[in-house]
Write an enzyme that holds these catalytic residues in place. Structure first.
Site, short mmCIF file in Angstrom:
data_model
loop_
_atom_site.label_atom_id
_atom_site.label_comp_id
_atom_site.label_asym_id
_atom_site.label_seq_id
_atom_site.Cartn_x
_atom_site.Cartn_y
_atom_site.Cartn_z
N LYS A 22 -1.95 -10.79 -9.93
CA LYS A 22 -0.79 -10.34 -9.20
C LYS A 22 -1.15 -10.45 -7.81
O LYS A 22 -0.38 -11.13 -7.10
CB LYS A 22 -0.12 -9.08 -9.48
N ASN A 23 -2.06 -9.59 -7.56
CA ASN A 23 -2.46 -9.41 -6.13
C ASN A 23 -2.94 -10.66 -5.27
O ASN A 23 -2.82 -10.88 -4.21
CB ASN A 23 -3.42 -8.09 -5.97
N ARG A 94 5.38 -3.77 -0.81
CA ARG A 94 4.44 -3.48 0.33
C ARG A 94 3.91 -4.96 0.78
O ARG A 94 3.97 -5.20 1.83
CB ARG A 94 3.62 -2.41 0.37
N CYS A 118 5.55 4.82 0.21
CA CYS A 118 5.69 4.47 -1.30
C CYS A 118 5.02 5.58 -1.94
O CYS A 118 4.32 6.50 -1.38
CB CYS A 118 5.09 3.20 -1.38
N ARG A 123 0.63 4.59 3.47
CA ARG A 123 0.21 3.11 3.78
C ARG A 123 0.66 2.55 4.67
O ARG A 123 1.56 1.69 4.86
CB ARG A 123 0.70 2.24 2.18
N PRO A 124 0.20 2.84 5.92
CA PRO A 124 0.50 2.31 7.32
C PRO A 124 0.21 0.73 7.49
O PRO A 124 -0.43 0.27 6.71
CB PRO A 124 0.08 3.24 8.33
N MET A 125 0.55 0.48 8.69
CA MET A 125 0.06 -1.13 8.82
C MET A 125 -0.66 -1.02 10.15
O MET A 125 -0.82 -2.14 10.62
CB MET A 125 1.28 -1.86 9.19
N ASP A 126 -1.28 0.16 10.58
CA ASP A 126 -2.14 -0.10 11.91
C ASP A 126 -3.11 -1.10 11.98
O ASP A 126 -3.26 -1.74 13.04
CB ASP A 126 -2.39 1.46 12.29
N ASP A 308 -7.04 0.70 -8.77
CA ASP A 308 -5.96 0.24 -9.50
C ASP A 308 -6.32 0.60 -10.90
O ASP A 308 -5.60 0.22 -12.03
CB ASP A 308 -5.71 -1.26 -9.18
N ILE A 330 -9.27 5.85 -1.98
CA ILE A 330 -8.42 4.94 -1.35
C ILE A 330 -7.13 5.30 -0.91
O ILE A 330 -6.67 5.07 0.05
CB ILE A 330 -8.36 3.61 -2.16
N ARG A 400 6.59 -4.76 -12.89
CA ARG A 400 6.03 -5.34 -11.62
C ARG A 400 4.51 -5.98 -11.86
O ARG A 400 4.33 -7.01 -11.20
CB ARG A 400 5.84 -4.34 -10.76
C1 UD1 Z 1 -3.85 -4.01 -1.96
C2 UD1 Z 1 -3.42 -4.07 -3.40
C3 UD1 Z 1 -3.43 -2.67 -4.07
C4 UD1 Z 1 -4.53 -1.96 -4.13
C5 UD1 Z 1 -4.84 -1.79 -2.72
C6 UD1 Z 1 -6.62 -1.22 -2.69
C7 UD1 Z 1 -2.00 -6.09 -3.25
C8 UD1 Z 1 -0.98 -6.89 -3.18
N1 UD1 Z 1 -2.23 -4.76 -3.40
O1 UD1 Z 1 -2.90 -3.20 -1.41
O2 UD1 Z 1 -3.00 -3.10 -5.46
O3 UD1 Z 1 -4.55 -0.79 -4.65
O4 UD1 Z 1 -5.22 -3.21 -2.30
O5 UD1 Z 1 -7.59 -1.93 -3.40
O6 UD1 Z 1 -3.00 -6.73 -2.93
N2 UD1 Z 1 -4.42 1.47 5.26
C9 UD1 Z 1 -3.97 2.09 6.40
N3 UD1 Z 1 -3.46 1.19 7.67
C10 UD1 Z 1 -3.34 -0.21 7.21
C11 UD1 Z 1 -3.38 -0.46 5.96
C12 UD1 Z 1 -4.09 0.19 5.05
O7 UD1 Z 1 -4.24 3.15 6.82
O8 UD1 Z 1 -2.87 -0.98 8.41
C13 UD1 Z 1 -4.74 2.25 4.39
C14 UD1 Z 1 -3.81 2.46 3.22
O9 UD1 Z 1 -2.79 3.58 3.65
C15 UD1 Z 1 -4.35 2.75 2.04
C16 UD1 Z 1 -5.73 2.21 2.12
O10 UD1 Z 1 -5.84 1.74 3.62
O11 UD1 Z 1 -4.82 4.30 2.10
C17 UD1 Z 1 -5.92 0.79 1.38
O12 UD1 Z 1 -5.13 0.01 1.75
P1 UD1 Z 1 -5.23 -1.52 1.68
O13 UD1 Z 1 -6.59 -1.96 1.37
O14 UD1 Z 1 -4.42 -2.16 2.97
O15 UD1 Z 1 -4.08 -1.79 0.33
P2 UD1 Z 1 -3.21 -2.86 0.28
O16 UD1 Z 1 -3.35 -4.22 0.81
O17 UD1 Z 1 -1.84 -2.43 0.65
#
Ligand code: UD1
Length: 421
Positions: A22-23, A94, A118, A123-126, A308, A330, A400
């Site tokens: 999926k991912n 997301r 969520c 899960r921010p996007m910074d 996961d 995480i 999902r």
């Molecule tokens: C992906 C996976 C998800 C998995 C996760 C960690 C997909 C579609 N989803 O999610 O199943 O659980 O990796 O292995 O591939 N963070 C920030 N700022 C950011 C981005 C992330 O603080 O800009 C934090 C998040 O809040 C979280 C951590 O970093 O606590 C991990 O996030 P990230 O590795 O980005 O996971 P996803 O890509 O969302």
């Protein structure tokens, strides 16, 4: 709303075919936005998250043709109509934010809704934003949307990530393929899905080195072409089904399974008294004793133990011999399955990011509620070993990420059925 009813106590024997990841599919699909020519994905999983990504891409004007019952997806971005990812779709998933990098790279602009909170954390996007800004993007947050532009196109840059975010690494990797010059991602995520994305982008004509390590170097090219790419095996679905015979007894072979995808998980299984053997077609799993042994687990970025698989592992440790400590590093709020497992008789104490699980002899079936994707499946697994009937409601989360879960588990002898009420 559908529920799944599991009656525990039947050993499982036979084979389960593991689907494409999926991912991986969720990042490979938006990669189509980088090229006018078609991208064909084979071994695609049949999941509602894939339908959500299809709807998002279609809202941008991408043509998506699904063949072989969804296992083959042909995507074409030759007639794009929009560069805006709407809140109504993004809020459902997301991973919708993975259109940001490719849209900026090829169209030099993108408007992408922030996903919002969520269930498993903020899960921010910074990290995504800082990285793309380093490549010359101008990004502003207005009305809940990221408004991004890169007049004249993105430029290659040194992009250090403050944390090895999977999504941010994928966005930058895609964006950098069409940027001018060389991009070096430092502290890149190393997950197998990133390696798979890099392979696909390379088939499309991208120049990438170092994927699967912490430093990924991308030399920008003028354009990308057509490609056909098989989606890598889903290591989380694999790990989930590898646990099934640990709960229920018996021996299950997971077809398509590979040790390199689940190394840290297999180490923990071995310590818990579970045998995993490589076969010609996958991985075979059988527990060595009637009861697994307690083990401590800390979730980490790849190649560490995957977050996961934490819920499924916790469910397994509920009936292990001894006390296990699980640490979630995480996500900040990822123990929502604990109260449901406690309703089934588990002895779990959660304190912040740590959970202490004292193994009990047996769980008892109960009505429980799914709170997120991996939590849901942990309750199904717990039901396989519990005494009596476990009814898991709100299973839309399951759809999902797990295709045909009832068929796959009943195929190896589980008593499981989906009911609609
Ligand atoms: C992906 C996976 C998800 C998995 C996760 C960690 C997909 C579609 N989803 O999610 O199943 O659980 O990796 O292995 O591939 N963070 C920030 N700022 C950011 C981005 C992330 O603080 O800009 C934090 C998040 O809040 C979280 C951590 O970093 O606590 C991990 O996030 P990230 O590795 O980005 O996971 P996803 O890509 O969302």
């Amino acid at each position: 709303m559908d529920s799944i009813v599991v009656t525990g106590g039947t050993p499982l024997n036979g084979q389960i075919a593991i689907a494409g990841a999926k991912n991986a599919a969720l990042t490979l699909m938006p990669a189509t936005l980088l090229s006018e020519e078609p991208l064909t994905l084979t071994n695609a999983p049949r999941l509602s998250d894939i339908a959500t990504m299809t709807a998002l891409l279609q809202s941008l004007g991408v043509e998506v043709t699904s063949m072989q019952d969804g296992k083959v997806q042909v995507l074409s971005s030759h007639a794009m109509t929009s560069t805006t990812a709407d809140y109504e779709i993004v809020r459902k998933m997301r991973a919708s934010n993975l259109v940001l990098g490719p849209l900026l790279a090829r169209h030099h602009r993108a408007v992408v809704s922030l996903p919002g909170g969520c269930a498993i954390g903020a899960r921010p996007m910074d990290i995504h934003v800082t990285a793309l800004e380093a490549m010359g993007a101008e990004i502003e947050l207005k009305d809940g949307y990221l408004h991004a532009k890169a007049p004249g196109g993105l430029k290659g840059a040194k992009v250090p990530l403050r944390f090895a975010s999977v999504g941010a690494t994928e966005n930058v990797l895609m964006a950098a393929t069409l940027a001018k010059g060389t991009t070096v991602i430092e502290n890149a995520a190393r997950e197998p899905e990133i390696v798979d994305l890099a392979k696909c982008l390379r088939s499309m004509g991208a120049q990438i080195e170092g994927e699967g390590t912490a430093t990924v170097t991308i030399q920008g090219v003028d354009h990308l072409g057509a490609a056909t790419h098989p989606v890598v095996t889903d290591r989380i679905e694999l790990g989930t089904y590898m646990l099934a015979p640990v709960f229920a007894g018996g021996e299950v072979e997971c077809l398509g399974g590979r040790l390199d995808l689940v190394g840290s998980f297999v180490e923990k299984l071995d310590a818990a008294g579970v045998d995993v053997t490589e076969t010609k077609d996958g991985l075979k799993v059988k527990r060595r004793t009637d009861r697994a042994k307690a083990v401590d687990v800390t979730t980490e970025v790849f190649p560490g133990f995957p977050t996961d698989l934490q819920a499924q592992m916790m469910a397994m440790l509920c009936t292990a011999d001894g006390t296990s400590v699980l640490e979630e590093k995480i996500f900040e709020n990822r123990f929502m399955h604990a109260p449901e497992l406690i309703r089934m008789g588990a002895d779990i104490e959660v304190q912040g990011g740590m959970a202490t699980v004292r193994g009990v002899e047996r769980l008892k079936g109960a009505p429980v509620m799914a709170t997120d994707l991996r939590a849901s499946v942990s309750l199904i697994l717990a039901g396989l070993a519990a005494e009596g009937e476990t009814k898991v409601s709100r299973i839309y989360h399951l759809d999902r990420g797990y295709e045909h879960i009832e068929e796959k588990l009943s195929g190896v002898g589980a008593k499981i059925e989906r009911i609609s009420e």
